[in-house]
Design a protein around this motif. Structure first.
Motif, PDB file in Angstrom:
ATOM      1  N   LEU A 107      -5.924   9.077  -9.176  1.00  0.00           N
ATOM      2  CA  LEU A 107      -5.481   9.068  -7.777  1.00  0.00           C
ATOM      3  C   LEU A 107      -5.512  10.483  -7.197  1.00  0.00           C
ATOM      4  N   ARG A 108      -5.138  11.471  -8.020  1.00  0.00           N
ATOM      5  CA  ARG A 108      -5.159  12.869  -7.538  1.00  0.00           C
ATOM      6  C   ARG A 108      -6.595  13.317  -7.264  1.00  0.00           C
TER       7      ARG A 108
ATOM      8  N   VAL B 199       8.072   0.571  -7.437  1.00  0.00           N
ATOM      9  CA  VAL B 199       6.783   0.991  -6.898  1.00  0.00           C
ATOM     10  C   VAL B 199       6.112   1.991  -7.837  1.00  0.00           C
ATOM     11  N   LEU B 200       4.931   1.641  -8.295  1.00  0.00           N
ATOM     12  CA  LEU B 200       4.126   2.580  -9.083  1.00  0.00           C
ATOM     13  C   LEU B 200       2.659   2.381  -8.716  1.00  0.00           C
TER      14      LEU B 200
ATOM     15  N   ASN C 157      -2.599   8.178 -12.577  1.00  0.00           N
ATOM     16  CA  ASN C 157      -2.076   9.270 -11.741  1.00  0.00           C
ATOM     17  C   ASN C 157      -3.171  10.288 -11.449  1.00  0.00           C
TER      18      ASN C 157
ATOM     19  N   MET D 105      -4.895   6.554   2.975  1.00  0.00           N
ATOM     20  CA  MET D 105      -4.775   5.362   3.816  1.00  0.00           C
ATOM     21  C   MET D 105      -6.099   4.990   4.476  1.00  0.00           C
ATOM     22  N   TYR D 106      -6.798   6.000   4.955  1.00  0.00           N
ATOM     23  CA  TYR D 106      -8.054   5.706   5.636  1.00  0.00           C
ATOM     24  C   TYR D 106      -9.082   5.129   4.659  1.00  0.00           C
TER      25      TYR D 106
ATOM     26  N   VAL E  30      -7.592  11.677  -3.934  1.00  0.00           N
ATOM     27  CA  VAL E  30      -7.003  12.365  -2.781  1.00  0.00           C
ATOM     28  C   VAL E  30      -7.820  13.605  -2.439  1.00  0.00           C
TER      29      VAL E  30
ATOM     30  N   LYS F 226       0.865  -1.183   0.000  1.00  0.00           N
ATOM     31  CA  LYS F 226       0.000   0.000   0.000  1.00  0.00           C
ATOM     32  C   LYS F 226       0.893   1.222   0.000  1.00  0.00           C
ATOM     33  N   PHE F 227       1.260   1.710  -1.161  1.00  0.00           N
ATOM     34  CA  PHE F 227       2.183   2.848  -1.229  1.00  0.00           C
ATOM     35  C   PHE F 227       1.451   4.062  -1.780  1.00  0.00           C
ATOM     36  N   VAL F 228       0.773   4.758  -0.892  1.00  0.00           N
ATOM     37  CA  VAL F 228      -0.038   5.897  -1.320  1.00  0.00           C
ATOM     38  C   VAL F 228       0.165   7.070  -0.372  1.00  0.00           C
ATOM     39  N   PRO F 229      -0.212   8.273  -0.823  1.00  0.00           N
ATOM     40  CA  PRO F 229      -0.175   9.412   0.092  1.00  0.00           C
ATOM     41  C   PRO F 229      -1.074   9.131   1.294  1.00  0.00           C
ATOM     42  N   GLU F 230      -0.678   9.659   2.435  1.00  0.00           N
ATOM     43  CA  GLU F 230      -1.354   9.389   3.695  1.00  0.00           C
ATOM     44  C   GLU F 230      -2.868   9.632   3.626  1.00  0.00           C
ATOM     45  N   THR F 231      -3.271  10.649   2.859  1.00  0.00           N
ATOM     46  CA  THR F 231      -4.696  10.994   2.779  1.00  0.00           C
ATOM     47  C   THR F 231      -5.546   9.803   2.338  1.00  0.00           C
TER      48      THR F 231
END
Lengths: 401, 261
Positions: free
Chosen positions: A181-182, A285-286, A178, A28-29, A185, A21-26
């Motif tokens: 995902l933006r 990682v992508l 990309n 994660m939840y 977020v 799970k390699f994503v911006p913290e926002t």
């Protein structure tokens, strides 16, 4: 939605060394929320009933396992069987996953749906299920793909969804991801992201695999019924790898069936101009997962090359990386030219125009069928129909439509 | 002692707020980046965050994405960035330097990071790893650098606690749901979350993402130990990348610095 005895991913979303799970913290939840919801629902009878009845009534499942008589004669060795995912509503396997994920979105109370698409099939499949539930839907698509898949762009719009052309980077599937995902977020509170392949951060590769494994489950019973044995091999094209994963997954523990994934060889794997990370990539990682990746010596993601928009992606689902390294599945590549030749051949021999993606799987039969005699049963996962590719192929053939 | 830890401790002692400014290494070229880093310090920046260009920067808005693209056209690698920092350190041995980037690039250059010649880099911030983890968990071992973790408005309480405890250097509070350069700050939410972080973190909490004006800066600095500015500066770099006249950046930093003091 059966679990296999391999029992992967582990609790952190890893398949051996791959996944995560390699994503911006926002995000994660949102991923935790999705995992919790899915874990709760996947064994719930009401949810399963709804999933399977939608597959039957809206998609038209089960899809036939069809004996390809002339193709079989053409090679003169084993029997070739086609899993007709091209006959699904919206024309490809992609709808299996969107039917499942839109139910998760509904359960989670999300009002806005986003998705990325390459060939447009996942965009169409997402727009269709969103329309059915009256949900706002936004599809991200690389501007190069918007051009080469214009038919699907119009279909998405007809289904009431918004298409956002993405100009950044190589303007293909990777860049669409990309941008999706933006968006996620930014709008995470009210938005559900329907990822279209077995890629992305955990739990997506697992969820997409599970919903798509209806294909492999049907193959088990259809094989018994039609040739009273398990197939000798299943061949499927691999971009992100969702159609292959869905067909392979229920067979992972059946070692008598070879699992063969065919990647996009573009101009040829040896030229470096391709989209075949399992053949010519290194782990990296992508888009939220660690998996085989096409990257340069500086750790930058390389641009890919394939005649097929749906395979034109530098990464691949983490479970495929695990299947490769564990030796359970084989991954090969065929070039654009070979895929185009198969595209024409299957159209003329079988009366079925396959998607350019699927044509890659067919092209590999040239090599594979030499390894078998007439007792063998080989299944090709006919992941999608080729109507969307007619402009591309006509242009290559120098024909003005 | 690590320059970042020391600088932040000193500021705290003097009851001052920290100002961290961001740029992308190699945008528009390495020489200009070095000049800009010195300009930042002269204008009052306390620490510099150096963006490591990546082909797929999913946490960035359009302004910083374009900066990554410009840098990549110059073929900038992490190795080039360490050489750049070496040149910067000839004139400036005290300003804390933070690398901010994506895991793939860092994993590819483990050796350079572990070596960290003359401890030139003080800290690394990886945008796309869960906050409870740090570079050690990915096999990159270096005692001279600390790891900055991110906490966002959507981070749940139990994770705030474990991330805050894991972060060294400072905790980076992402002030909004969105990519860099977006604008939808919610003052109440920010103050509640930063207060929660402060209960658990042994290091300062800085706020970033979405700070544009002096009034944004002033507002956020009231809740936090300092702020991070990025997109607005990168936009000014973009606008002046041909003339390389960056007086406007100097003025902007001075303005922000005043707003937070």
């Amino acid at each position: 939605m059966k679990t296999n005895k391999q029992n992967l991913p582990d609790k952190n979303g890893f398949y051996g060394d791959f996944g995560g799970k390699f994503v911006p913290e926002t995000l994660m939840y949102a991923l935790e929320q999705l995992e919790t919801t899915y874990t709760k629902l996947k064994d719930n009878n009401e949810f399963k009933e709804k999933f399977y009845s939608d597959l039957s009534e809206f998609v038209g499942r089960p899809s036939p396992l069809y004996f390809a008589e002339r193709l079989t004669k053409h090679y003169g060795t084993g029997s070739i069987w086609l899993k007709r995912e091209d006959l699904n509503h919206t024309g490809a396997h992609k709808i299996n996953n969107t039917i499942g994920q839109i139910l998760l979105a509904k359960y989670m109370g999300k009002k806005r749906i986003i998705a990325e698409t390459g060939a447009g099939q996942h965009g169409v499949a997402t727009a269709a299920v969103a329309a059915r539930l009256g949900l706002e839907c936004h599809i991200y698509m690389g501007s190069e793909d918007v051009e080469r898949q214009s038919l699907n762009v119009y279909r998405i719009k007809l289904l009431g969804a918004h298409v956002h052309a993405v100009n950044s980077g190589s303007a293909t599937l990777k860049d669409a991801l990309n941008e999706a995902l933006r968006d996620w977020v930014t709008n995470v509170d009210n938005t559900y992201y329907i990822i279209g392949s077995v890629t992305g951060p955990h739990p997506y590769p697992m969820i997409v695999r599970d919903f798509n494994s209806v294909v492999g489950e049907e193959l088990i019973s259809q094989s018994k019924e039609l040739f009273s044995a398990m197939p000798d091999a299943i061949v499927a094209c691999v971009g992100g790898g969702s159609n292959a994963m869905g067909a392979f997954y229920p067979f992972i523990s059946m070692n008598e069936t070879r699992l063969i994934g065919v990647e996009a060889g573009g101009e040829g794997v040896e030229t470096g101009e391709h989209a075949a990370p399992l053949n010519d990539g290194i782990p990296g990682v992508l888009h939220g997962a660690l998996s085989y990746l096409m990257q340069d010596e500086k750790g930058q993601v390389k641009e890919t090359k394939s005649v097929s928009a749906g395979l034109d992606y530098p990464g691949v689902g983490p479970e495929h990386s695990w299947l490769k390294d564990s030796g359970r599945a084989e991954y090969v590549a065929v070039s654009d030219d070979e895929a185009l030749r198969a595209f024409h051949e299957v159209s003329e021999l079988e009366g079925i125009i396959p998607a350019l993606e699927t044509a890659h799987a067919f092209a590999y039969l040239d090599i594979l069928m030499k390894e078998y005699d007439s007792s063998a049963n080989i299944i090709v996962n006919l992941s999608g129909r080729g109507d969307k590719d007619i402009n591309t192929v006509a242009e290559i053939d120098g024909i003005k439509l | 002692m690590n320059r970042l830890t020391e600088t932040l401790a000193n500021l705290k002692q003097q009851n001052k707020k920290a100002l961290v400014a961001y740029l992308v290494a190699g945008d528009p070229d390495i020489e200009t980046t070095i000049d800009l880093m010195h300009l930042f310090v002269e204008a009052g920046v306390d620490a510099i965050e150096i963006g490591v260009p990546f082909t797929d920067p999913i946490a960035e808005g359009p302004v910083i994405q374009r900066a990554h693209d410009r840098a990549l056209k110059n073929n900038i690698s992490l190795k080039d960035i360490y050489s750049m920092v070496e040149i910067f350190r000839n004139k400036d041995s005290s300003t804390p330097l933070i690398l901010m980037g994506y895991l793939n690039t860092f994993m590819f250059h483990k050796k350079i990071i572990e070596e960290n010649k003359n401890s030139a880099i003080d800290s690394i911030l990886v945008v796309d790893i869960p906050g409870e983890l740090n570079l050690n968990d990915y096999g990159i071992k270096s005692s001279s650098i600390n790891t900055i973790s991110l906490i966002s408005p959507t981070t749940k309480q139990d994770r705030i606690e474990s991330i805050a405890k894991n972060s060294s250097g400072f905790v980076y509070y992402v002030t909004l749901r969105g990519v860099t350069g977006a604008s939808n700050l919610d003052s109440n939410e920010i103050s509640n979350n930063v207060n929660e972080i402060k209960k658990h973190a042994s290091v300062p909490t800085l706020a970033g993402f979405g700070i544009k004006s002096a009034s944004d800066a002033s507002l956020l600095s009231k809740h936090s130990d300092g702020i991070i500015i990025g997109s607005s500066i990168v936009q000014m770099i973009e606008q002046n990348s041909v003339t390389k006249e960056f007086d406007r950046i100097r003025e902007y930093i001075t303005e922000i610095k005043q707003a937070i003091s």
